[in-house]
Design a protein around this motif. Structure first.
Motif, PDB file in Angstrom:
ATOM      1  N   ASP A   1       0.807  -1.217   0.000  1.00 53.51           N
ATOM      2  CA  ASP A   1       0.000   0.000   0.000  1.00 53.51           C
ATOM      3  C   ASP A   1       0.842   1.269   0.000  1.00 53.51           C
ATOM      4  OD1 ASP A   1       0.970  -0.392   2.507  1.00 53.51           O
ATOM      5  OD2 ASP A   1      -0.961  -0.233   3.550  1.00 53.51           O
ATOM      6  N   ASP A   2       2.167   1.139   0.077  1.00 56.79           N
ATOM      7  CA  ASP A   2       3.048   2.299  -0.044  1.00 56.79           C
ATOM      8  C   ASP A   2       3.056   2.768  -1.498  1.00 56.79           C
ATOM      9  OD1 ASP A   2       6.095   3.296  -0.657  1.00 56.79           O
ATOM     10  OD2 ASP A   2       5.423   3.913   1.340  1.00 56.79           O
ATOM     11  N   VAL A   3       2.953   4.072  -1.709  1.00 59.89           N
ATOM     12  CA  VAL A   3       2.788   4.615  -3.061  1.00 59.89           C
ATOM     13  C   VAL A   3       3.978   4.271  -3.951  1.00 59.89           C
ATOM     14  CG1 VAL A   3       2.497   6.723  -4.404  1.00 59.89           C
ATOM     15  CG2 VAL A   3       1.318   6.478  -2.213  1.00 59.89           C
ATOM     16  N   GLU A   4       5.203   4.516  -3.459  1.00 61.75           N
ATOM     17  CA  GLU A   4       6.388   4.258  -4.271  1.00 61.75           C
ATOM     18  C   GLU A   4       6.568   2.768  -4.542  1.00 61.75           C
ATOM     19  OE1 GLU A   4       8.232   6.466  -5.747  1.00 61.75           O
ATOM     20  OE2 GLU A   4       7.082   8.131  -4.899  1.00 61.75           O
ATOM     21  N   GLU A   5       6.335   1.952  -3.534  1.00 65.83           N
ATOM     22  CA  GLU A   5       6.480   0.514  -3.719  1.00 65.83           C
ATOM     23  C   GLU A   5       5.440  -0.023  -4.702  1.00 65.83           C
ATOM     24  OE1 GLU A   5       8.967  -1.435  -2.112  1.00 65.83           O
ATOM     25  OE2 GLU A   5       9.706   0.602  -1.772  1.00 65.83           O
ATOM     26  N   LYS A   6       4.234   0.466  -4.594  1.00 65.17           N
ATOM     27  CA  LYS A   6       3.168   0.029  -5.497  1.00 65.17           C
ATOM     28  C   LYS A   6       3.479   0.420  -6.935  1.00 65.17           C
ATOM     29  CE  LYS A   6      -1.819   0.425  -6.247  1.00 65.17           C
ATOM     30  NZ  LYS A   6      -3.102   1.026  -5.755  1.00 65.17           N
ATOM     31  N   ARG A   7       4.037   1.623  -7.129  1.00 65.68           N
ATOM     32  CA  ARG A   7       4.371   2.076  -8.474  1.00 65.68           C
ATOM     33  C   ARG A   7       5.435   1.180  -9.110  1.00 65.68           C
ATOM     34  NH1 ARG A   7       5.668   6.925  -7.256  1.00 65.68           N
ATOM     35  NH2 ARG A   7       3.612   7.833  -7.661  1.00 65.68           N
TER      36      ARG A   7
END
Length: 439
Positions: free
Chosen positions: A295-301
């Motif tokens: 759910d972390d934005v950078e990790e998800k990207r």
């Protein structure tokens, strides 16, 4: 006008005595005589004041041995004109309208500790000379102390607390490691395996050798940790391909939180997954790692750019391709092409043994039900690190953790300095409804 000069107790932490001024002073503008409030001044300050006091015969005279007083501590400097025996004299008195600014002299031999929230300590306060005041006997690193000009303690490995409980699982997939790599470096690590314990066991046994190899070739600890994580992921892949190719544990993986401590002061942390490293500074929790969740934005990207998909399971927990609840780990070979990376996130921290009480490493079985500050509060209520590690893992199970619980407590210079009178934190009935979470 009558002003008395009283001498107070001598303080062990100053180079002089403190004086208390009391009596009457004359307002400059109105000419009225008013009772002067109590104020304190120190011989160690920079400017002299003219003081009048009554001698034995009741006559006013000028005090020749004048105290030196720090003017910035007082809110009002009152100049007055006096006429004595036909001679006009201009004198200066000080008025303290904020008595709390200057605390009264404490008992002889008892000093206040400004970093311990006003608690008194008997004896020498080592913080005043740039060191620590510890409740655990620690040897001193002589060479490092001479080089830095500050006393540096050596972390005794036998004092480190560690505990790992099975919990409500069939087997314990958590592992930890504590080792001295050389006279210069200490190594602490915690690993939480999933889909079996092969990866966590492999990292526990091989991480030390990999760190030693790279430390002999690379002076930068960040590069050492980066290369060690990559090498171990590659060697684990070869190991799983050779021995576990047709087994369900071929898809095993593990988190890793690895700490390199140089000269007991320079801390470098390499981290993948959701195990955590916490630092207790001033009684407050400082998070040294960040969980790598989908759910972390950078990790998800990153996952989505590699063709991976973030989907929630039946409990609403987001997972990579519906399978893995973290975006970085060592192992998990089938998910590497979807952006699940072994590259660690590096964090550096300089330890201050006058303020830092301990370093804590915990698995997600602990952090899922206990906040960082709760881990710190529980540890501060214990007398030694081993008791603290046992209590943290026990408390996590009491609060409804279904996972393995592992905790490692590394005492630092200020161990016991922020001790609390409370035992375990108050039980919360609501925590028994913590939802189950599979790794």
């Amino acid at each position: 006008m009558c002003t008395t000069l009283d001498k107070c107790h001598r303080l062990g932490s100053t180079f002089g005595r403190q004086f208390r001024l009391s009596g009457l002073y004359l307002q400059k503008d109105t000419g009225e005589t008013t009772h002067q409030k109590q104020c304190y001044c120190s011989l160690t300050a920079t400017k002299e004041l003219s003081i009048l006091h009554r001698n034995r015969k009741g006559l006013l005279r000028l005090e020749n041995k004048l105290p030196r007083c720090s003017l910035r501590q007082y809110s009002c400097i009152v100049p007055i004109n006096l006429s004595q025996n036909g001679v006009n004299q201009r004198k200066i008195l000080i008025q303290n309208t904020h008595p709390s600014i200057c605390a009264k002299t404490r008992q002889v031999g008892v000093l206040s500790d400004p970093e311990n929230k006003g608690k008194k300590q008997v004896g020498i306060n080592f913080d005043t000379i740039g060191s620590w005041n510890n409740r655990i006997s620690m040897p001193i690193l002589i060479k490092e102390s001479i080089q830095t000009g500050r006393l540096i303690p050596k972390i005794p490995l036998e004092k480190i607390g560690k505990a790992s409980l099975l919990g409500r699982r069939n087997r314990n997939e958590d592992r930890y490691a504590i080792q001295q790599l050389s006279s210069e470096y200490l190594y602490f690590g915690i690993f939480d395996g999933h889909n079996g314990d092969v990866a966590a066991e492999y990292l526990q046994s091989r991480m030390c050798d990999s760190l030693s190899f790279w430390l002999s070739r690379e002076p930068d600890q960040s590069v050492v940790l980066q290369q060690s994580f990559i090498d171990l992921n590659n060697s684990l892949a070869r190991h799983l391909t050779s021995y576990w190719l047709d087994d369900e544990q071929f898809s095993t993986g593990s988190t890793a939180t690895v700490c390199l401590l140089q000269h007991s002061t320079e801390l470098t942390i390499g981290h993948v997954g959701d195990t955590r490293a916490l630092l207790c500074r001033g009684g407050k929790a400082i998070a040294l790692t960040q969980d790598h969740h989908p759910d972390d934005v950078e990790e998800k990207r990153r996952i989505e750019s590699c063709g991976g998909v973030i989907t929630p399971n039946s409990l609403g927990t987001p997972k990579v391709n519906g399978n893995l609840s973290m975006t970085r780990c060592i192992g998990n070979l089938p998910l590497k092409k979807y952006g699940v990376t072994e590259h660690p996130e590096i964090h550096r921290k300089k330890l201050d043994h006058g303020r830092d009480a301990f370093l804590a490493l915990v698995s997600d079985g602990v952090s899922f039900v206990l906040s960082d500050q709760e881990v710190v509060d529980i540890t501060c209520s214990c007398t030694d690190p081993q008791e603290a590690a046992n209590r943290v893992t026990d408390q996590a199970l009491q609060f409804g953790s279904e996972d393995n619980t592992t905790c490692v407590i590394i005492p630092l210079g200020a161990w016991g300095k922020y001790s609390t009178d409370t035992g375990t934190i108050r039980y919360s009935f609501g925590r028994t409804f913590v939802p189950l979470r599979d790794s």
